[in-house]
Motif scaffolding. Structure first.
Motif, PDB file in Angstrom:
ATOM      1  N   ALA A   2       0.905  -1.350   0.094  1.00  0.00           N
ATOM      2  CA  ALA A   2      -0.246  -0.039   0.129  1.00  0.00           C
ATOM      3  C   ALA A   2       0.983   1.174  -0.050  1.00  0.00           C
ATOM      4  O   ALA A   2       0.629   2.310  -0.862  1.00  0.00           O
ATOM      5  CB  ALA A   2      -0.994   0.043   1.133  1.00  0.00           C
ATOM      6  N   LEU A   3       1.876   1.294   0.851  1.00  0.00           N
ATOM      7  CA  LEU A   3       3.007   2.280   0.856  1.00  0.00           C
ATOM      8  C   LEU A   3       3.537   2.456  -0.424  1.00  0.00           C
ATOM      9  O   LEU A   3       3.965   3.548  -0.854  1.00  0.00           O
ATOM     10  CB  LEU A   3       3.967   1.966   2.139  1.00  0.00           C
ATOM     11  N   GLY A   4       4.121   1.389  -1.285  1.00  0.00           N
ATOM     12  CA  GLY A   4       4.724   1.345  -2.453  1.00  0.00           C
ATOM     13  C   GLY A   4       3.691   2.323  -3.495  1.00  0.00           C
ATOM     14  O   GLY A   4       4.309   2.694  -4.419  1.00  0.00           O
ATOM     15  N   ASN A   5       2.517   1.732  -3.516  1.00  0.00           N
ATOM     16  CA  ASN A   5       1.623   2.362  -4.485  1.00  0.00           C
ATOM     17  C   ASN A   5       1.490   3.916  -4.317  1.00  0.00           C
ATOM     18  O   ASN A   5       1.479   4.640  -5.270  1.00  0.00           O
ATOM     19  CB  ASN A   5       0.160   1.728  -4.260  1.00  0.00           C
ATOM     20  N   GLN A   6       1.696   4.390  -2.927  1.00  0.00           N
ATOM     21  CA  GLN A   6       1.600   5.871  -2.621  1.00  0.00           C
ATOM     22  C   GLN A   6       2.764   6.399  -3.050  1.00  0.00           C
ATOM     23  O   GLN A   6       2.747   7.619  -3.675  1.00  0.00           O
ATOM     24  CB  GLN A   6       1.308   5.832  -1.018  1.00  0.00           C
ATOM     25  N   VAL A   7       3.804   5.846  -2.949  1.00  0.00           N
ATOM     26  CA  VAL A   7       5.175   6.261  -3.285  1.00  0.00           C
ATOM     27  C   VAL A   7       5.392   6.446  -5.012  1.00  0.00           C
ATOM     28  O   VAL A   7       5.829   7.236  -5.478  1.00  0.00           O
ATOM     29  CB  VAL A   7       6.463   5.591  -2.746  1.00  0.00           C
ATOM     30  N   VAL A   8       4.626   5.428  -5.895  1.00  0.00           N
ATOM     31  CA  VAL A   8       4.655   5.388  -7.121  1.00  0.00           C
ATOM     32  C   VAL A   8       3.932   6.586  -7.440  1.00  0.00           C
ATOM     33  O   VAL A   8       4.417   7.507  -8.376  1.00  0.00           O
ATOM     34  CB  VAL A   8       3.930   4.293  -7.640  1.00  0.00           C
ATOM     35  N   ASP A   9       2.779   6.863  -6.827  1.00  0.00           N
ATOM     36  CA  ASP A   9       1.966   8.024  -7.366  1.00  0.00           C
ATOM     37  C   ASP A   9       2.855   9.445  -7.109  1.00  0.00           C
ATOM     38  O   ASP A   9       2.727  10.244  -7.950  1.00  0.00           O
ATOM     39  CB  ASP A   9       0.781   8.160  -6.270  1.00  0.00           C
ATOM     40  N   LYS A  10       3.592   9.545  -5.945  1.00  0.00           N
ATOM     41  CA  LYS A  10       4.423  10.676  -5.672  1.00  0.00           C
ATOM     42  C   LYS A  10       5.536  10.638  -6.621  1.00  0.00           C
ATOM     43  O   LYS A  10       5.896  11.804  -7.069  1.00  0.00           O
ATOM     44  CB  LYS A  10       4.970  10.582  -4.273  1.00  0.00           C
ATOM     45  N   ALA A  11       6.231   9.420  -7.171  1.00  0.00           N
ATOM     46  CA  ALA A  11       7.386   9.405  -7.864  1.00  0.00           C
ATOM     47  C   ALA A  11       6.873  10.087  -9.194  1.00  0.00           C
ATOM     48  O   ALA A  11       7.490  10.628  -9.929  1.00  0.00           O
ATOM     49  CB  ALA A  11       7.754   7.987  -8.037  1.00  0.00           C
ATOM     50  N   HIS A  12       5.681   9.591  -9.668  1.00  0.00           N
ATOM     51  CA  HIS A  12       5.046  10.162 -11.140  1.00  0.00           C
ATOM     52  C   HIS A  12       5.082  11.607 -11.077  1.00  0.00           C
ATOM     53  O   HIS A  12       5.626  12.430 -11.939  1.00  0.00           O
ATOM     54  CB  HIS A  12       3.665   9.816 -11.305  1.00  0.00           C
ATOM     55  N   ARG A  13       4.645  12.363 -10.034  1.00  0.00           N
ATOM     56  CA  ARG A  13       4.684  13.786  -9.783  1.00  0.00           C
ATOM     57  C   ARG A  13       6.002  14.515 -10.008  1.00  0.00           C
ATOM     58  O   ARG A  13       6.347  15.350 -10.557  1.00  0.00           O
ATOM     59  CB  ARG A  13       3.844  14.374  -8.584  1.00  0.00           C
ATOM     60  N   ILE A  14       6.814  13.828  -8.974  1.00  0.00           N
ATOM     61  CA  ILE A  14       8.175  14.212  -9.033  1.00  0.00           C
ATOM     62  C   ILE A  14       8.995  14.228 -10.544  1.00  0.00           C
ATOM     63  O   ILE A  14       9.642  15.157 -10.830  1.00  0.00           O
ATOM     64  CB  ILE A  14       8.998  13.599  -7.880  1.00  0.00           C
ATOM     65  N   LEU A  15       8.759  13.030 -11.035  1.00  0.00           N
ATOM     66  CA  LEU A  15       9.442  12.950 -12.235  1.00  0.00           C
ATOM     67  C   LEU A  15       8.906  13.862 -13.493  1.00  0.00           C
ATOM     68  O   LEU A  15       9.592  14.452 -14.150  1.00  0.00           O
ATOM     69  CB  LEU A  15       9.158  11.646 -12.879  1.00  0.00           C
ATOM     70  N   ARG A  16       7.882  14.091 -13.289  1.00  0.00           N
ATOM     71  CA  ARG A  16       6.869  15.025 -14.321  1.00  0.00           C
ATOM     72  C   ARG A  16       7.575  16.411 -13.977  1.00  0.00           C
ATOM     73  O   ARG A  16       7.846  17.199 -14.896  1.00  0.00           O
ATOM     74  CB  ARG A  16       5.426  15.019 -14.168  1.00  0.00           C
ATOM     75  N   GLU A  17       7.587  16.791 -12.878  1.00  0.00           N
ATOM     76  CA  GLU A  17       8.224  18.028 -12.335  1.00  0.00           C
ATOM     77  C   GLU A  17       9.767  18.126 -12.871  1.00  0.00           C
ATOM     78  O   GLU A  17      10.120  19.270 -13.287  1.00  0.00           O
ATOM     79  CB  GLU A  17       8.122  18.417 -10.640  1.00  0.00           C
ATOM     80  N   ALA A  18      10.461  17.343 -12.819  1.00  0.00           N
ATOM     81  CA  ALA A  18      11.933  17.205 -12.989  1.00  0.00           C
ATOM     82  C   ALA A  18      11.816  17.396 -14.492  1.00  0.00           C
ATOM     83  O   ALA A  18      12.917  18.201 -15.111  1.00  0.00           O
ATOM     84  CB  ALA A  18      12.480  16.025 -12.561  1.00  0.00           C
ATOM     85  N   GLU A  19      11.079  16.838 -15.159  1.00  0.00           N
ATOM     86  CA  GLU A  19      11.182  16.864 -16.796  1.00  0.00           C
ATOM     87  C   GLU A  19      10.540  18.255 -17.093  1.00  0.00           C
ATOM     88  O   GLU A  19      11.004  18.772 -18.155  1.00  0.00           O
ATOM     89  CB  GLU A  19       9.889  15.966 -17.421  1.00  0.00           C
TER      90      GLU A  19
END
Length: 298
Positions: A64-81
């Motif tokens: 469950a925590l892994g899925n939350q981290v993935v959601d946050k990772a999508h946003r972080i990677l998009r901001e970096a791009e």
């Protein structure tokens, strides 16, 4: 309190594993070895002090925590791009790397005319192309895997900006010896139940064609059999039914070498809109507008 911050590479590995559900396929999509990807995710878990992925021989399951981290990772990677895009946008117009998804009912018919001229006129542009169905292309855009998408509307795209490229009429394709001798414009009433061959689910052209016919009973009787327009044309050429084709495919010669006849569909909704879409408020908006101009000229 831990001061460890994940690297972008580790987050990319985690997102790839979540997307593909398999270490080998995720590594291939990330252009690294499976051991490199696995080690990167283990290091991320170790330094965070949590388990993000439950591993077994057959199944990769995110906690469950892994899925939350993935959601946050999508946003972080998009901001970096977008940060990289912001810097790139300050340089030469329509230059550097740009990733574009194109749907299969556009790519083989528009790109061969468009790409040679683009390479000549924009030598500093590195255009990476990805062919995907409309659903997958929009998802790739929202997750930051591509920068823009060339697709056909109407289609649910979410919060995006867009530029109109062209209107593309729908045609009905019959076998040459069809006994009804199709007229110059074909009314939807001439399309027999059970004879309409369309692309499988996931291709927006199927929905465009059915909506243009405005005959609800066709949805239940349609044989969705083709994975490509070329396959459907061969089916029609062998007398297995009729199909719908976009005008750009007919103009590009998809019927060459066959005995298939195509006539415009006589209906108010017998047109799809070709459009370029990108994420709202993208710093590369000017580049996408220029790319749209190039596509319209193509």
């Amino acid at each position: 309190m831990s001061t460890y911050l994940p690297t972008l590479k580790q987050l990319q590995y985690l997102v790839a594993l979540h997307e593909h559900g398999h270490f080998g396929r995720a590594a291939e999509a990330s252009f690294v070895s499976q051991s490199t990807l696995s080690a990167g995710i283990r290091e991320l878990e170790s330094l965070l002090g949590v388990t993000l992925v439950e591993r077994s021989r057959r199944v990769v399951r995110f906690t469950a925590l892994g899925n939350q981290v993935v959601d946050k990772a999508h946003r972080i990677l998009r901001e970096a791009e977008e940060l990289a895009d912001l810097v790139q946008a300050a340089g030469k117009p329509l230059a550097g790397q740009l990733r574009m998804s194109v749907i299969p009912t556009i790519a083989p018919f528009l790109l061969p005319r468009f790409l040679p001229r683009l390479r000549k006129e924009r030598p500093d542009l590195e255009l990476f192309l990805r062919e995907e169905t409309s659903h997958d292309a929009v998802e790739s855009l929202q997750h930051g895997r591509v920068d823009c998408v060339l697709l056909a509307l109407p289609f649910a795209t979410g919060e995006v900006e867009m530029a109109h490229i062209a209107d593309d009429e729908l045609y009905v394709a019959f076998p040459e010896n069809d006994p009804r001798d199709p007229p110059e414009s074909v009314p939807p009433s001439m399309i027999d139940d059970g004879r309409l061959l369309l692309l499988e689910d996931g291709h927006c052209l199927k929905d465009h064609a059915l909506a243009a016919c405005n005959r609800p009973e066709l949805r239940g009787s349609t044989t969705m059999i083709g994975t490509s327009l070329h396959t459907l044309v061969q089916m029609v050429d062998n007398g297995l039914g009729l199909t719908m084709l976009p005008k750009m495919a007919v103009d590009a010669g998809i019927l060459n070498g066959t005995k298939v006849v195509a006539r415009p569909l006589k209906s108010k909704g017998a047109t799809r809109e070709i459009a370029l879409i990108w994420r709202k408020n993208s710093p590369r908006r000017d580049d996408f507008e220029l790319l749209a101009e190039e596509l319209r000229a193509g």
